[in-house]
Design a protein around this motif. Sequence first.
Motif, PDB file in Angstrom:
ATOM      1  N   GLU A 169       0.841  -1.201   0.000  1.00  0.00           N
ATOM      2  CA  GLU A 169       0.000   0.000   0.000  1.00  0.00           C
ATOM      3  C   GLU A 169       0.879   1.256   0.000  1.00  0.00           C
ATOM      4  OE1 GLU A 169      -3.114   0.209   2.956  1.00  0.00           O
ATOM      5  OE2 GLU A 169      -3.901   2.050   2.089  1.00  0.00           O
ATOM      6  N   ASN A 170       1.923   1.241   0.814  1.00  0.00           N
ATOM      7  CA  ASN A 170       2.847   2.388   0.835  1.00  0.00           C
ATOM      8  C   ASN A 170       3.480   2.607  -0.536  1.00  0.00           C
ATOM      9  OD1 ASN A 170       2.329   2.520   3.559  1.00  0.00           O
ATOM     10  ND2 ASN A 170       4.299   1.655   4.197  1.00  0.00           N
ATOM     11  N   ALA A 171       3.876   1.508  -1.166  1.00  0.00           N
ATOM     12  CA  ALA A 171       4.552   1.621  -2.463  1.00  0.00           C
ATOM     13  C   ALA A 171       3.595   2.135  -3.524  1.00  0.00           C
ATOM     14  CB  ALA A 171       5.136   0.266  -2.875  1.00  0.00           C
ATOM     15  N   ILE A 172       2.349   1.726  -3.468  1.00  0.00           N
ATOM     16  CA  ILE A 172       1.371   2.214  -4.447  1.00  0.00           C
ATOM     17  C   ILE A 172       1.207   3.723  -4.275  1.00  0.00           C
ATOM     18  CG2 ILE A 172      -1.063   2.144  -5.141  1.00  0.00           C
ATOM     19  CD1 ILE A 172      -1.043  -0.853  -4.475  1.00  0.00           C
ATOM     20  N   MET A 173       1.122   4.176  -3.024  1.00  0.00           N
ATOM     21  CA  MET A 173       0.989   5.614  -2.781  1.00  0.00           C
ATOM     22  C   MET A 173       2.209   6.369  -3.285  1.00  0.00           C
ATOM     23  SD  MET A 173      -0.952   6.302   0.646  1.00  0.00           S
ATOM     24  CE  MET A 173      -2.264   5.272   1.258  1.00  0.00           C
ATOM     25  N   ASP A 174       3.409   5.825  -3.008  1.00  0.00           N
ATOM     26  CA  ASP A 174       4.642   6.518  -3.391  1.00  0.00           C
ATOM     27  C   ASP A 174       4.813   6.584  -4.896  1.00  0.00           C
ATOM     28  OD1 ASP A 174       5.291   6.855  -0.820  1.00  0.00           O
ATOM     29  OD2 ASP A 174       6.856   5.312  -0.724  1.00  0.00           O
ATOM     30  N   LYS A 175       4.429   5.518  -5.572  1.00  0.00           N
ATOM     31  CA  LYS A 175       4.846   5.369  -6.975  1.00  0.00           C
ATOM     32  C   LYS A 175       3.732   5.573  -7.964  1.00  0.00           C
ATOM     33  CE  LYS A 175       8.778   2.378  -6.317  1.00  0.00           C
ATOM     34  NZ  LYS A 175       9.328   1.079  -6.605  1.00  0.00           N
ATOM     35  N   ASP A 176       2.613   6.044  -7.506  1.00  0.00           N
ATOM     36  CA  ASP A 176       1.465   6.089  -8.406  1.00  0.00           C
ATOM     37  C   ASP A 176       1.760   6.903  -9.664  1.00  0.00           C
ATOM     38  OD1 ASP A 176      -0.910   5.819  -9.568  1.00  0.00           O
ATOM     39  OD2 ASP A 176      -2.102   6.831  -8.061  1.00  0.00           O
ATOM     40  N   GLU A 177       2.399   8.027  -9.521  1.00  0.00           N
ATOM     41  CA  GLU A 177       2.787   8.879 -10.654  1.00  0.00           C
ATOM     42  C   GLU A 177       1.617   9.155 -11.590  1.00  0.00           C
ATOM     43  OE1 GLU A 177       6.027   6.643 -12.330  1.00  0.00           O
ATOM     44  OE2 GLU A 177       7.204   6.860 -10.519  1.00  0.00           O
ATOM     45  N   GLY A 178       0.412   9.031 -11.084  1.00  0.00           N
ATOM     46  CA  GLY A 178      -0.768   9.374 -11.865  1.00  0.00           C
ATOM     47  C   GLY A 178      -1.157   8.380 -12.946  1.00  0.00           C
ATOM     48  N   ARG A 179      -0.340   7.342 -13.126  1.00  0.00           N
ATOM     49  CA  ARG A 179      -0.666   6.410 -14.206  1.00  0.00           C
ATOM     50  C   ARG A 179      -1.690   5.378 -13.752  1.00  0.00           C
ATOM     51  NH1 ARG A 179       5.262   4.983 -16.356  1.00  0.00           N
ATOM     52  NH2 ARG A 179       5.383   4.395 -14.190  1.00  0.00           N
ATOM     53  N   GLY A 180      -1.556   4.993 -12.482  1.00  0.00           N
ATOM     54  CA  GLY A 180      -2.550   4.106 -11.898  1.00  0.00           C
ATOM     55  C   GLY A 180      -2.626   2.702 -12.461  1.00  0.00           C
ATOM     56  N   ARG A 181      -1.521   2.214 -13.022  1.00  0.00           N
ATOM     57  CA  ARG A 181      -1.504   0.837 -13.536  1.00  0.00           C
ATOM     58  C   ARG A 181      -0.409   0.071 -12.818  1.00  0.00           C
ATOM     59  NH1 ARG A 181      -1.243   0.481 -20.117  1.00  0.00           N
ATOM     60  NH2 ARG A 181      -3.467   0.251 -20.452  1.00  0.00           N
ATOM     61  N   PHE A 182      -0.800  -0.953 -12.097  1.00  0.00           N
ATOM     62  CA  PHE A 182       0.191  -1.671 -11.297  1.00  0.00           C
ATOM     63  C   PHE A 182       0.228  -3.157 -11.609  1.00  0.00           C
ATOM     64  CE2 PHE A 182      -0.742   2.122  -8.919  1.00  0.00           C
ATOM     65  CZ  PHE A 182       0.527   2.525  -8.502  1.00  0.00           C
ATOM     66  N   LEU A 183       1.462  -3.673 -11.698  1.00  0.00           N
ATOM     67  CA  LEU A 183       1.659  -5.113 -11.727  1.00  0.00           C
ATOM     68  C   LEU A 183       2.176  -5.487 -10.356  1.00  0.00           C
ATOM     69  CD1 LEU A 183       3.708  -5.670 -15.003  1.00  0.00           C
ATOM     70  CD2 LEU A 183       1.333  -6.368 -14.583  1.00  0.00           C
ATOM     71  N   ILE A 184       1.426  -6.309  -9.657  1.00  0.00           N
ATOM     72  CA  ILE A 184       1.873  -6.705  -8.328  1.00  0.00           C
ATOM     73  C   ILE A 184       2.354  -8.145  -8.409  1.00  0.00           C
ATOM     74  CG2 ILE A 184       1.260  -6.788  -5.904  1.00  0.00           C
ATOM     75  CD1 ILE A 184      -0.153  -4.337  -6.259  1.00  0.00           C
ATOM     76  N   ASP A 185       3.671  -8.260  -8.342  1.00  0.00           N
ATOM     77  CA  ASP A 185       4.385  -9.494  -8.693  1.00  0.00           C
ATOM     78  C   ASP A 185       4.667 -10.316  -7.429  1.00  0.00           C
ATOM     79  OD1 ASP A 185       6.581 -11.206  -9.155  1.00  0.00           O
ATOM     80  OD2 ASP A 185       7.824  -9.659 -10.076  1.00  0.00           O
ATOM     81  N   GLY A 186       4.285 -11.591  -7.488  1.00  0.00           N
ATOM     82  CA  GLY A 186       4.544 -12.479  -6.350  1.00  0.00           C
ATOM     83  C   GLY A 186       3.581 -12.246  -5.196  1.00  0.00           C
TER      84      GLY A 186
END
Length: 216
Positions: free
Chosen positions: A93-110
Amino acid sequence: MAPASPRLSAPPKSTPTFSPDKTSVIFVLGGPGAGKGTQCAKLVRDYGFTHLSAGDLLRAEQDREGSEFGDMIKEYIKDGKIVPMEVTVQLLENAIMDKDEGRGRFLIDGFPRKMDQAVRFEEAVCPSKFTLFFDCPEDVMSERLINRGKTSGRTDDNAESIKKRFKTFVETSMPVVEYFEKQGKVVKIKAVKSPDEIYEDVKEAMVQRGIEPSAK
Ligand code: C5P
Ligand code: MG
């Protein structure tokens, strides 16, 4: 007692922090050595995803000076066991907040590697769009991991830890894949061929799920 990291102590919530209308989360699962990280790198290049590897985040937390979880994480990783989900979900959750960069597309690996992680993440952080599942026989994964172990410096890329990680994958992580499969939310990719050949199948799956490459 060492002061707790304030960012690792958020209480459980019942409404997800991120709306699935604005934030796309794709889970990437597969046994150890199935090629998750390799395929994620290609998807990042072509689709503009932000890649978050749960294992990488745990290793970074393990090495972070002053972390109250470092020693615990170290033991779990060496034993191929799943770290208590509160830690991993909060790191993500912290990483999503830090790295969102407005793109809002995440691959959550493992991740999620255990049912409790899956349920908590979708309830409290963000429901997933689907799961990319890389399906690979153990003998192929084992060979890849032993090879990787020559240079990875990872404490768990050795024969003994690999055996434990396979056991955890079958007993604890496969039920997560089956859970999402029942919801029609798994895209299964055979992951035995070369990385580029596998990636052709991944791109095809993205088309089928309506995910477009990002403009170059
Ligand atoms: O994905 P990766 O192989 O880098 O994960 C390494 C280790 O990190 C796992 O074997 C497990 O001990 C821990 N882990 C976890 N929960 C996750 C992902 C990784 O406990 N969701
Ligand atoms: Mg990885």
